[in-house]
Design an enzyme around this catalytic site. Structure first.
Site, mmCIF file in Angstrom:
data_model
loop_
_atom_site.group_PDB
_atom_site.id
_atom_site.type_symbol
_atom_site.label_atom_id
_atom_site.label_comp_id
_atom_site.label_asym_id
_atom_site.label_seq_id
_atom_site.Cartn_x
_atom_site.Cartn_y
_atom_site.Cartn_z
ATOM 1 N N HIS A 64 -5.582 51.769 -21.508
ATOM 2 C CA HIS A 64 -6.400 50.634 -21.930
ATOM 3 C C HIS A 64 -6.079 49.479 -20.965
ATOM 4 C CE1 HIS A 64 -7.411 51.965 -26.293
ATOM 5 N NE2 HIS A 64 -8.451 52.113 -25.495
ATOM 6 N N ASP A 66 -5.425 46.323 -21.026
ATOM 7 C CA ASP A 66 -4.318 45.381 -21.189
ATOM 8 C C ASP A 66 -2.957 45.976 -20.818
ATOM 9 O OD1 ASP A 66 -4.877 46.934 -23.477
ATOM 10 O OD2 ASP A 66 -3.787 45.581 -24.800
ATOM 11 N N HIS A 139 -3.639 57.351 -30.659
ATOM 12 C CA HIS A 139 -4.420 56.188 -30.233
ATOM 13 C C HIS A 139 -5.803 56.678 -29.809
ATOM 14 C CE1 HIS A 139 -4.579 51.978 -29.430
ATOM 15 N NE2 HIS A 139 -4.655 52.061 -28.130
ATOM 16 N N ASP A 207 0.892 51.093 -28.225
ATOM 17 C CA ASP A 207 -0.265 51.323 -29.077
ATOM 18 C C ASP A 207 -0.300 52.683 -29.791
ATOM 19 O OD1 ASP A 207 -0.608 49.062 -27.626
ATOM 20 O OD2 ASP A 207 -2.730 49.361 -27.240
ATOM 21 N N HIS A 265 3.243 43.156 -28.730
ATOM 22 C CA HIS A 265 1.799 43.434 -28.773
ATOM 23 C C HIS A 265 1.163 42.608 -29.912
ATOM 24 C CE1 HIS A 265 -1.899 45.993 -28.679
ATOM 25 N NE2 HIS A 265 -1.535 46.189 -27.440
#
Lengths: 299, 299
Positions: A64, A66, A139, A207, A265
């Site tokens: 992802h 980020d 995820h 995540d 996060h």
């Protein structure tokens, strides 16, 4: 040996004035291991007065934006600043195409040597002093959690050695092999002068939705760094987007018998009410803290 | 009307603790135009308390990493934060492949509508109030400089109108068309009540070696924002890498008859001796300033 963790970024997809995207640096002996590399990470190195040219390894949890958008700029800066090592890069199996793409999105000046490893769960790195293991998370896209595990070390009790009149290194070598020796007709067992120093363990869970692998990889961690994207009131969103609530992060810390959990996060939505995150976590697990950008912790 | 420029990043390839990579926001009426978008630009928006969702256009000078690596993260954040316009993006002709690549380097969540324009020199945007023109620079890779030019406006001298007893808008419309009118048997010429307010001009010259197109596009600028990567002692490097010295930036300002120059794209090498940059520039052109991150200027 000392393990130092620097939180280079503690936010998530949308950065805030005080939280950059995810990135954590683990320093141990000559190793400088970066876990995730969100946009702006190279500048966070500067702010933390850390030299990115000391990097030895880069571990990516998942693709992802980020967690990875700082990679191309970091590689460019390493090339411009004369990085002369080979950077070992670890990414989830099957995501190599992203790494190849990311290096072609602009007109580069120079390049550094890279060894790319596509990894799955299990031991992914092993050295004489430590190993790193990975475990699959839950995820939207393939995602790994990582544990840095320092190996146990056999140490010498210098006081006991002195009492026994032991000096010579050949004798010590035998003892370290587990063999008893004779000094002045006296049998000396390894146990009488040696002891084991337990290695330390740091786990990084970014995540993921709640899952049993998270507890498994965090087992007996001295420090668990764990994502904590939502409060309990948004637990439906957490499940939907594959994230943890603060309470769930604390549950992982508790169930895994970890000594301490640092929450990271952190979502932009809690910018003005971050204390609630810690409050919800501490109800389940007391030794919880919330991370901040450029925070350092040594264990 | 007022033009506001916010310097979101004033460094170059390698960021420093105080200077992020290049990005400048020009605000004019309902327009929010971003010129270049280095890594970390979306966070600079937050620090400047500016809303990236107000963006209308993105102008890219060239595809070196420090000028574009903030694009993918910015687009992701616009998507996550409900951007509902179509973002007009302008890039040098022949570089569209980079823009397409940059949108595929990670697993996205959502997307925004984009109109991509590959542009050359000349007028690239025209509205009733302003136009933007581009000019080719001399760099390692195709690179454009941009000028934002506000159109001249015909304004009414209200005092004169009052004296002449003029009120009705039909009469004004005629005068604005350049037609004389008759009021109480008296001929009133357009010149007697109307005057022209000169539009303002802002030029952005990023990475380039010294060249005559730079002077051409900057002609009569109210504000020239100009790269100033090297000091005079490194002028060989400047030429080699396609950059300007502070002195050359000032020469462009002088030769183009610009009113003011703001120097940007400041190298990490001058982090502790930045005053020298300004000193060298001011020897040639007095109204010179050095930009800093989050600095605002209104003209």
């Amino acid at each position: 040996m000392e393990i130092k963790i620097t939180f280079l970024g503690t936010g998530q997809a949308v950065p805030t004035a005080k939280r950059n995207h995810p990135a954590m640096l683990l320093q141990y002996s000559n190793e400088n291991i970066l876990i995730d590399c969100g946009e702006g990470t190279q500048r966070q190195f500067r702010k933390a007065k850390l030299n990115p040219c000391k990097l030895t390894r880069l571990l990516i949890t998942h693709w992802h934006g980020d967690h990875i958008l700082g990679i191309p700029g970091l590689l460019q800066t390493l090339a411009l600043n004369g990085y002369n090592k080979t950077l070992e890069v670890y990414i989830p199996k099957g995501t190599g195409r992203f790494f190849n793409l990311i290096q072609n999105i602009f007109v580069h000046r120079g390049a550094i040597k890279i060894n790319l490893h596509e990894v799955e769960n299990g031991k992914i790195i092993e050295t004489p002093d430590f190993y790193i293991e990975a475990e699959r998370m839950v995820h939207e896209t393939p995602c790994l959690a990582y544990s840095f595990v320092e190996k146990d070390r056999v140490k010498i009790d210098k006081e006991k050695m002195k009492k026994l009149g032991l000096k010579s290194s050949p004798a010590l070598r035998e003892l370290k092999k587990g063999v008893s020796i004779k000094v002045k007709n006296k049998v000396i067992t390894p146990e009488s002068v040696l002891y084991t120093e337990k290695g330390k363990k740091v786990t990084f869970i970014l995540d993921t939705a709640m899952n049993s692998n998270a507890v498994k990889i965090a087992k007996n961690s001295d420090l668990l760094v764990c994502e904590s994207t939502y409060l309990k009131q948004e637990q439906a969103l957490a499940k939907n987007y594959g994230h943890l609530t603060a309470e769930q992060a604390a549950e992982i810390a508790k169930k895994s018998n970890s000594k301490k959990v640092i929450l990271t996060h952190i979502s932009q939505r809690y910018d003005i009410c971050e204390k609630r995150i810690l409050k919800e976590a501490r109800k389940v697990f007391k030794n919880a803290e919330i991370s901040n950008d450029l925070m350092e912790i040594k264990i």
